[in-house]
Design an enzyme around this catalytic site. Structure first.
Site, PDB file in Angstrom:
ATOM      1  N   SER A  26       2.199 -14.658  31.795  1.00 20.60           N
ATOM      2  CA  SER A  26       3.066 -15.841  31.697  1.00 20.60           C
ATOM      3  C   SER A  26       3.315 -16.550  33.034  1.00 20.60           C
ATOM      4  O   SER A  26       3.249 -17.788  33.072  1.00 20.60           O
ATOM      5  CB  SER A  26       4.394 -15.465  31.043  1.00 20.60           C
ATOM      6  OG  SER A  26       4.162 -15.088  29.710  1.00 20.60           O
ATOM      7  N   LYS A  75      14.400  -8.389  23.751  1.00 17.36           N
ATOM      8  CA  LYS A  75      14.307  -9.497  22.794  1.00 17.36           C
ATOM      9  C   LYS A  75      15.432  -9.516  21.764  1.00 17.36           C
ATOM     10  O   LYS A  75      15.813 -10.579  21.283  1.00 17.36           O
ATOM     11  CB  LYS A  75      12.966  -9.438  22.060  1.00 17.36           C
ATOM     12  CG  LYS A  75      11.796  -9.934  22.890  1.00 17.36           C
ATOM     13  CD  LYS A  75      10.529  -9.913  22.054  1.00 17.36           C
ATOM     14  CE  LYS A  75       9.434 -10.680  22.734  1.00 17.36           C
ATOM     15  NZ  LYS A  75       8.211 -10.763  21.937  1.00 17.36           N
ATOM     16  N   GLY A 262      -5.691 -11.636  19.964  1.00 20.69           N
ATOM     17  CA  GLY A 262      -4.319 -12.042  20.287  1.00 20.69           C
ATOM     18  C   GLY A 262      -4.185 -13.064  21.405  1.00 20.69           C
ATOM     19  O   GLY A 262      -3.071 -13.462  21.739  1.00 20.69           O
TER      20      GLY A 262
HETATM   21  P1  NAP Z   1       6.910  -2.913  18.288  1.00 25.19           P
HETATM   22  O1  NAP Z   1       8.064  -3.785  18.013  1.00 25.19           O
HETATM   23  O2  NAP Z   1       7.105  -1.642  19.017  1.00 25.19           O
HETATM   24  O3  NAP Z   1       6.175  -2.595  16.879  1.00 25.19           O
HETATM   25  C1  NAP Z   1       5.121  -1.677  16.806  1.00 25.19           C
HETATM   26  C2  NAP Z   1       4.513  -1.666  15.411  1.00 25.19           C
HETATM   27  O4  NAP Z   1       3.409  -0.745  15.417  1.00 25.19           O
HETATM   28  C3  NAP Z   1       5.478  -1.173  14.339  1.00 25.19           C
HETATM   29  O5  NAP Z   1       5.171  -1.749  13.089  1.00 25.19           O
HETATM   30  C4  NAP Z   1       5.161   0.328  14.320  1.00 25.19           C
HETATM   31  O6  NAP Z   1       5.566   0.944  13.104  1.00 25.19           O
HETATM   32  C5  NAP Z   1       3.651   0.280  14.437  1.00 25.19           C
HETATM   33  N1  NAP Z   1       3.073   1.542  14.876  1.00 25.19           N
HETATM   34  C6  NAP Z   1       3.342   2.210  16.013  1.00 25.19           C
HETATM   35  N2  NAP Z   1       2.630   3.356  16.056  1.00 25.19           N
HETATM   36  C7  NAP Z   1       1.904   3.382  14.904  1.00 25.19           C
HETATM   37  C8  NAP Z   1       0.965   4.300  14.364  1.00 25.19           C
HETATM   38  N3  NAP Z   1       0.614   5.416  15.026  1.00 25.19           N
HETATM   39  N4  NAP Z   1       0.403   4.015  13.166  1.00 25.19           N
HETATM   40  C9  NAP Z   1       0.743   2.896  12.484  1.00 25.19           C
HETATM   41  N5  NAP Z   1       1.609   1.981  12.953  1.00 25.19           N
HETATM   42  C10 NAP Z   1       2.182   2.222  14.162  1.00 25.19           C
HETATM   43  O7  NAP Z   1       5.791  -3.708  19.138  1.00 25.19           O
HETATM   44  P2  NAP Z   1       5.443  -5.285  19.119  1.00 25.19           P
HETATM   45  O8  NAP Z   1       6.085  -5.930  20.276  1.00 25.19           O
HETATM   46  O9  NAP Z   1       5.673  -5.815  17.758  1.00 25.19           O
HETATM   47  O10 NAP Z   1       3.868  -5.238  19.434  1.00 25.19           O
HETATM   48  C11 NAP Z   1       2.929  -4.856  18.446  1.00 25.19           C
HETATM   49  C12 NAP Z   1       1.522  -5.221  18.922  1.00 25.19           C
HETATM   50  O11 NAP Z   1       1.422  -6.647  19.065  1.00 25.19           O
HETATM   51  C13 NAP Z   1       1.176  -4.635  20.289  1.00 25.19           C
HETATM   52  O12 NAP Z   1      -0.167  -4.227  20.246  1.00 25.19           O
HETATM   53  C14 NAP Z   1       1.354  -5.793  21.236  1.00 25.19           C
HETATM   54  O13 NAP Z   1       0.502  -5.716  22.357  1.00 25.19           O
HETATM   55  C15 NAP Z   1       0.953  -6.967  20.355  1.00 25.19           C
HETATM   56  N6  NAP Z   1       1.604  -8.223  20.763  1.00 25.19           N
HETATM   57  C16 NAP Z   1       0.801  -9.300  21.063  1.00 25.19           C
HETATM   58  C17 NAP Z   1       1.382 -10.491  21.428  1.00 25.19           C
HETATM   59  C18 NAP Z   1       0.497 -11.678  21.752  1.00 25.19           C
HETATM   60  O14 NAP Z   1       1.010 -12.670  22.274  1.00 25.19           O
HETATM   61  N7  NAP Z   1      -0.788 -11.635  21.467  1.00 25.19           N
HETATM   62  C19 NAP Z   1       2.771 -10.620  21.490  1.00 25.19           C
HETATM   63  C20 NAP Z   1       3.572  -9.508  21.176  1.00 25.19           C
HETATM   64  C21 NAP Z   1       2.963  -8.307  20.811  1.00 25.19           C
HETATM   65  P3  NAP Z   1       6.155   2.460  13.068  1.00 25.19           P
HETATM   66  O15 NAP Z   1       6.564   2.850  14.453  1.00 25.19           O
HETATM   67  O16 NAP Z   1       7.308   2.363  12.112  1.00 25.19           O
HETATM   68  O17 NAP Z   1       5.016   3.269  12.537  1.00 25.19           O
END
Ligand code: NAP
Length: 292
Positions: A26, A75, A262
Site C-alpha cells: 500500500s 479491522k 488476488g
Molecule cells: P481471516 O480473517 O483470518 O480468515 C481466514 C479464513 O481461512 C477463515 O475462513 C478460516 O476459517 C479459514 N481457514 C484457516 N485455516 C484453515 C484451514 N486449515 N482449512 C480451511 N480453512 C481455513 O483472514 P483474512 O484476512 O480473511 O484472509 C484470508 C485470505 O485472503 C488470506 O490468504 C489473505 O492473504 C487473503 N487476503 C487477500 C486480500 C487481497 O487484497 N488480495 C485482502 C485480504 C486478505 P476457520 O479458521 O474457521 O477454519
C-alpha cells in the site's frame, strides 16, 4: 517534473496501521499514485497492534490526518473508536479505510468492492450468477456481502466447523434477511461436507477461495482434492496474491478454467480508498506497470 516535488508544509498525511506491516504494497501504491497525479499527499505505514490502537486513533485525530488504512489485527477493533460507519462497513462489521471529514472519522470497507472490481477487470460477468465462496474470515465476509449487493444471485458459503463458522452463518443471515432490495440467496455449509462442496462447485459459475489455504506455509495445499472437481466453464479465483498462482489456480488452469488471483483485489481496494481520500481516480494502469 511535477509541481509537488517533496513533502512540504501543506502535505496531507495518510497512514496505514497494522502489524505486521513491512510486506504491505500500500505505501508504494499510494505514494506513486500521489506523485503521478501531482497530489500533495504522503502515505506512511505504522506498526500498530491492539494495545496502541486507541492512543493512535486519538493521535491521528489530533494531527488531523486526512485518513488511514486499517489492516490486521485492527479491522474490527477500530470500530468503537470511529464516529460513523458506511452502510457496507456496518454490514461487514469491519473497516479498512478511515476518512477524516472535518474532524469526524468515518469508517469504510473497500475489500469487497475491490474484489468485485478485480473480477470486472478480468472480464468476469457475475450478475445473476452463482458463486461458491470458501471461507468466512474478514476478507471473505466483505466479499460475500458485496457480491450479494452487486448482483450475484446465489452464494454457497463453506467454512470448516471451526473458529469462523459462526461468522459464515451470520454472513448468510445478513444476505438472506437484512440487506434490502437485493436478489441473492445465501447457503451455508460445512467445509467437511466434501460431497456437498463438490455438488455446489459443479452448479456454480464462480469458485472463490477466501481462506489462507494456498498461502505460505500452506502453499502446496488446496481445498479441492482433485482438479476433476473443476470444469473449463468455471471461473476460479483466489484472494491470495503471494504466490501469484496458488495450487488451486494451478489445478484450475490444468482443466482450462479462467483464473483470477488476488492482485486485482489488492489494487482495487486501494484505488477505492484513494478515491475516498482524494476525490480522484487512482491511475491503476500506471500502478500496475510500476508495482505488479
Ligand atoms: P481471516 O480473517 O483470518 O480468515 C481466514 C479464513 O481461512 C477463515 O475462513 C478460516 O476459517 C479459514 N481457514 C484457516 N485455516 C484453515 C484451514 N486449515 N482449512 C480451511 N480453512 C481455513 O483472514 P483474512 O484476512 O480473511 O484472509 C484470508 C485470505 O485472503 C488470506 O490468504 C489473505 O492473504 C487473503 N487476503 C487477500 C486480500 C487481497 O487484497 N488480495 C485482502 C485480504 C486478505 P476457520 O479458521 O474457521 O477454519
Amino acid at each position: 517534473m511535477s509541481d509537488v516535488e517533496c513533502i512540504d508544509g501543506r502535505t496531507k498525511l495518510i497512514g496505514l496501521i497494522a502489524t505486521p506491516i513491512g510486506h504491505s504494497v500500500s505505501p508504494a501504491m499510494h505514494n506513486i499514485a500521489f506523485r503521478k497525479l501531482n497530489l500533495n499527499y504522503a502515505y506512511m505505514a505504522f506498526e500498530v497492534g491492539h494495545e496502541q490502537l486507541e492512543d493512535v486513533v486519538t493521535g491521528m485525530r489530533a494531527l488531523n490526518l486526512r485518513g488511514f488504512n486499517v489492516s490486521m489485527p485492527n479491522k474490527t477493533k477500530i470500530i468503537p473508536l470511529l464516529d460513523e460507519l458506511s452502510p457496507v462497513a456496518q454490514l461487514v462489521g469491519a473497516v479498512n479505510t478511515v476518512v477524516n471529514e472535518n474532524g469526524k472519522l468515518i469508517g469504510h470497507i473497500t475489500d469487497g468492492t475491490g474484489y468485485m472490481c478485480g473480477l470486472i477487470e478480468a472480464g468476469v460477468d457475475f450478475v445473476g450468477k452463482k458463486m461458491t465462496l470458501m471461507g468466512a474470515g474478514g476478507a471473505a465476509t466483505a466479499i460475500a456481502i458485496q457480491a450479494a449487493m452487486d448482483g450475484v444471485a446465489e452464494i454457497s458459503i463453506f467454512n470448516s466447523d471451526d473458529q469462523f463458522f459462526p461468522q459464515a452463518v451470520k454472513n448468510a443471515a445478513i444476505i438472506n434477511e437484512q440487506i434490502k432490495n437485493i436478489n441473492c440467496k445465501a447457503n451455508i455449509y460445512r467445509m467437511e461436507d466434501s460431497e456437498r462442496l463438490q455438488e455446489e462447485i459443479a452448479s456454480s459459475d464462480i469458485l472463490t477461495n477466501g481462506t489462507c489455504i494456498g498461502m505460505k506455509p500452506l502453499e502446496n495445499e488446496s481445498l479441492i482434492p482433485d482438479a476433476s472437481w473443476l470444469r473449463p466453464e468455471l471461473i476460479v479465483s483466489d484472494l491470495i496474491y503471494t504466490p501469484r498462482k496458488t495450487k488451486l489456480l494451478e489445478q484450475a488452469e490444468s482443466v482450462g478454467c479462467r483464473t483470477v488471483n488476488g492482485l486485482g483485489m489488492v489494487l482495487w481496494q486501494g484505488a477505492k480508498a484513494f478515491e475516498l481520500w482524494t476525490g480522484k481516480e487512482m491511475p491503476v494502469e500506471y500502478i500496475k506497470e510500476q508495482i505488479f
